[in-house]
Design a protein around this motif. Structure first.
Motif, PDB file in Angstrom:
ATOM      1  N   VAL A 201       0.852  -1.192   0.000  1.00 22.73           N
ATOM      2  CA  VAL A 201       0.000   0.000   0.000  1.00 22.73           C
ATOM      3  C   VAL A 201       0.889   1.243   0.000  1.00 22.73           C
ATOM      4  O   VAL A 201       1.859   1.322   0.755  1.00 22.73           O
ATOM      5  CB  VAL A 201      -0.927   0.001   1.241  1.00 22.73           C
ATOM      6  CG1 VAL A 201      -1.752   1.284   1.305  1.00 22.73           C
ATOM      7  CG2 VAL A 201      -1.834  -1.228   1.223  1.00 22.73           C
ATOM      8  N   MET A 202       0.587   2.189  -0.860  1.00 22.72           N
ATOM      9  CA  MET A 202       1.396   3.421  -0.955  1.00 22.72           C
ATOM     10  C   MET A 202       1.123   4.333   0.239  1.00 22.72           C
ATOM     11  O   MET A 202      -0.023   4.466   0.666  1.00 22.72           O
ATOM     12  CB  MET A 202       1.055   4.170  -2.248  1.00 22.72           C
ATOM     13  CG  MET A 202       1.393   3.388  -3.499  1.00 22.72           C
ATOM     14  SD  MET A 202       1.006   4.376  -4.965  1.00 22.72           S
ATOM     15  CE  MET A 202       0.678   3.056  -6.149  1.00 22.72           C
ATOM     16  N   LYS A 203       2.198   4.912   0.738  1.00 21.58           N
ATOM     17  CA  LYS A 203       2.092   5.847   1.873  1.00 21.58           C
ATOM     18  C   LYS A 203       2.859   7.125   1.536  1.00 21.58           C
ATOM     19  O   LYS A 203       3.868   7.074   0.821  1.00 21.58           O
ATOM     20  CB  LYS A 203       2.711   5.228   3.126  1.00 21.58           C
ATOM     21  CG  LYS A 203       1.997   4.005   3.641  1.00 21.58           C
ATOM     22  CD  LYS A 203       2.610   3.531   4.960  1.00 21.58           C
ATOM     23  CE  LYS A 203       1.913   2.278   5.468  1.00 21.58           C
ATOM     24  NZ  LYS A 203       2.056   1.130   4.518  1.00 21.58           N
ATOM     25  N   PRO A 204       2.423   8.265   2.059  1.00 16.98           N
ATOM     26  CA  PRO A 204       3.145   9.509   1.815  1.00 16.98           C
ATOM     27  C   PRO A 204       4.612   9.373   2.227  1.00 16.98           C
ATOM     28  O   PRO A 204       4.905   8.788   3.273  1.00 16.98           O
ATOM     29  CB  PRO A 204       2.418  10.526   2.708  1.00 16.98           C
ATOM     30  CG  PRO A 204       1.054   9.966   2.917  1.00 16.98           C
ATOM     31  CD  PRO A 204       1.238   8.469   2.915  1.00 16.98           C
ATOM     32  N   GLY A 205       5.513   9.874   1.401  1.00 17.61           N
ATOM     33  CA  GLY A 205       6.941   9.787   1.702  1.00 17.61           C
ATOM     34  C   GLY A 205       7.639   8.640   1.003  1.00 17.61           C
ATOM     35  O   GLY A 205       8.866   8.556   1.028  1.00 17.61           O
ATOM     36  N   MET A 206       6.874   7.742   0.382  1.00 16.61           N
ATOM     37  CA  MET A 206       7.528   6.718  -0.454  1.00 16.61           C
ATOM     38  C   MET A 206       7.980   7.381  -1.748  1.00 16.61           C
ATOM     39  O   MET A 206       7.290   8.242  -2.300  1.00 16.61           O
ATOM     40  CB  MET A 206       6.548   5.593  -0.814  1.00 16.61           C
ATOM     41  CG  MET A 206       6.244   4.645   0.314  1.00 16.61           C
ATOM     42  SD  MET A 206       5.161   3.330  -0.317  1.00 16.61           S
ATOM     43  CE  MET A 206       4.917   2.402   1.192  1.00 16.61           C
ATOM     44  N   ILE A 207       9.159   6.945  -2.248  1.00  9.72           N
ATOM     45  CA  ILE A 207       9.654   7.427  -3.538  1.00  9.72           C
ATOM     46  C   ILE A 207      10.069   6.210  -4.365  1.00  9.72           C
ATOM     47  O   ILE A 207      10.812   5.351  -3.873  1.00  9.72           O
ATOM     48  CB  ILE A 207      10.857   8.384  -3.369  1.00  9.72           C
ATOM     49  CG1 ILE A 207      10.434   9.633  -2.572  1.00  9.72           C
ATOM     50  CG2 ILE A 207      11.433   8.784  -4.724  1.00  9.72           C
ATOM     51  CD1 ILE A 207      11.560  10.636  -2.324  1.00  9.72           C
ATOM     52  N   PHE A 208       9.556   6.137  -5.586  1.00 12.06           N
ATOM     53  CA  PHE A 208       9.927   5.017  -6.470  1.00 12.06           C
ATOM     54  C   PHE A 208       9.884   5.480  -7.918  1.00 12.06           C
ATOM     55  O   PHE A 208       9.320   6.540  -8.229  1.00 12.06           O
ATOM     56  CB  PHE A 208       9.016   3.803  -6.247  1.00 12.06           C
ATOM     57  CG  PHE A 208       7.549   4.108  -6.233  1.00 12.06           C
ATOM     58  CD1 PHE A 208       6.855   4.317  -7.409  1.00 12.06           C
ATOM     59  CD2 PHE A 208       6.856   4.208  -5.026  1.00 12.06           C
ATOM     60  CE1 PHE A 208       5.500   4.609  -7.391  1.00 12.06           C
ATOM     61  CE2 PHE A 208       5.496   4.506  -4.995  1.00 12.06           C
ATOM     62  CZ  PHE A 208       4.821   4.701  -6.180  1.00 12.06           C
ATOM     63  N   THR A 209      10.497   4.658  -8.765  1.00  7.10           N
ATOM     64  CA  THR A 209      10.489   4.970 -10.200  1.00  7.10           C
ATOM     65  C   THR A 209       9.361   4.207 -10.889  1.00  7.10           C
ATOM     66  O   THR A 209       8.933   3.149 -10.429  1.00  7.10           O
ATOM     67  CB  THR A 209      11.809   4.579 -10.884  1.00  7.10           C
ATOM     68  OG1 THR A 209      11.886   3.144 -10.949  1.00  7.10           O
ATOM     69  CG2 THR A 209      13.028   5.116 -10.130  1.00  7.10           C
ATOM     70  N   ILE A 210       8.899   4.770 -11.994  1.00  9.33           N
ATOM     71  CA  ILE A 210       8.000   4.069 -12.918  1.00  9.33           C
ATOM     72  C   ILE A 210       8.692   4.151 -14.266  1.00  9.33           C
ATOM     73  O   ILE A 210       8.995   5.253 -14.752  1.00  9.33           O
ATOM     74  CB  ILE A 210       6.600   4.719 -12.932  1.00  9.33           C
ATOM     75  CG1 ILE A 210       5.982   4.650 -11.525  1.00  9.33           C
ATOM     76  CG2 ILE A 210       5.711   4.045 -13.977  1.00  9.33           C
ATOM     77  CD1 ILE A 210       4.613   5.314 -11.399  1.00  9.33           C
TER      78      ILE A 210
END
Ligand code: MF3
Ligand code: CO
Ligand code: CO
Length: 271
Positions: A201-210
């Motif tokens: 589940v995505m949470k504020p403060g996660m950083i990832f690439t697409i």
């Protein structure tokens, strides 16, 4: 334990990531006018390394990158031409009219990684090549569009797959997007195919690439004897675009935008 290793970035870390990501995008802005028929990919790599080190004061994350103790990556950037999917090693190959290429830049600024890639077209490209490049660009943005707290990582792959496959393209399975921060490749894995409601589940403060890799033909790949470069098994064209994205309180922020970066498609609502 699922998702337990995903780093939630602090306010300060997010600010550092904004700077690293902006720098990676600026490298692509810088190199764009040099991408033309007659130049070698090694020349472009040399220019970009000089820009990363001398103009930005950053480090190339790719040069010498050695995950799991394999052959260290020998160049500063990845340049993948035509049927090369990713991790094309810049060399003496001369770009020619009609080529499509991906340039993928990852810099380290003050200990934080910024990762982005774009497609470039040399001169007049075939309608099929332009179509593939555009479908892949829109597919990346389809994935970005679903990013918000409470969404699942698998939602990204779901929307990308359901957008690209009906258009006759195939999605590469072996390489995925990834969490990023102090580490180049952190958790989670962000696959570009999948099912709604699966994954972390995505949470504020996660950083990832697409960073979808999409082929005009079949999805199968092989790795060249250099140990790095992935190419389509059927030698069909392949395209890729990549942004680094932050999950915000209300949606997303694309950290790898820059003045020279193609704008979001007009069907994207500004978050
Ligand atoms: N930049 C690539 C990515 O998007 C990784 C390149 S690793 C290298 O994840 F060693 F090939 F440069
Ligand atoms: Co990446
Ligand atoms: Co990249």
């Amino acid at each position: 334990m699922l998702g337990s290793k995903i780093v939630i970035k602090t306010k300060d870390e997010i600010e550092q990531m904004r700077l690293a990501c902006r720098d990676s995008a600026l490298v692509l802005d810088y190199i764009a006018p040099f991408v033309k028929a007659g130049v070698t990919t090694e020349y472009l790599d040399t220019l970009m390394l000089r820009y990363i080190e001398d103009e930005l004061g950053d480090i190339s994350a790719c040069l010498g990158y050695n995950p799991g103790g394999g052959t260290p990556y020998p160049k500063a950037t990845c340049i993948s031409v035509n049927h090369q999917i990713c991790h094309g090693i810049p060399d003496g190959k001369i770009l020619k009219n009609g080529d499509i290429l991906n340039i993928d830049v990852t810099v380290i600024r003050n200990g934080f990684h910024g990762d982005t890639s774009r497609m470039f077209m040399v001169g007049n490209c075939s309608i099929a090549a332009k179509h593939l490049v555009n479908v892949t660009f829109d597919a990346m943005w389809k994935g970005i569009e679903v990013v918000r707290p409470g969404a699942h990582i698998g939602d990204i792959g779901h929307v990308i797959q359901h957008f690209a496959e009906p258009k006759g393209c195939s999605i590469v399975r072996e390489f995925c997007g990834h969490g990023i921060g102090r580490g180049f490749h952190e958790e989670p894995q962000v696959c570009h195919y999948g099912k709604m409601g699966t994954g972390e589940v995505m949470k504020p403060g996660m950083i990832f690439t697409i960073e979808p890799m999409i082929n005009a033909g079949r999805k199968e790949l092989r790795i060249l004897p250099n140990g790095w470069t992935a190419v389509t098994k059927d030698r069909s064209l392949s395209a890729q675009w990549e942004h680094t994205v932050l999950v915000t309180e209300t949606g997303y922020e694309v950290l790898t935008m820059s003045p020279g970066c193609p704008p979001a498609p007009d069907w994207i609502k500004t978050p």
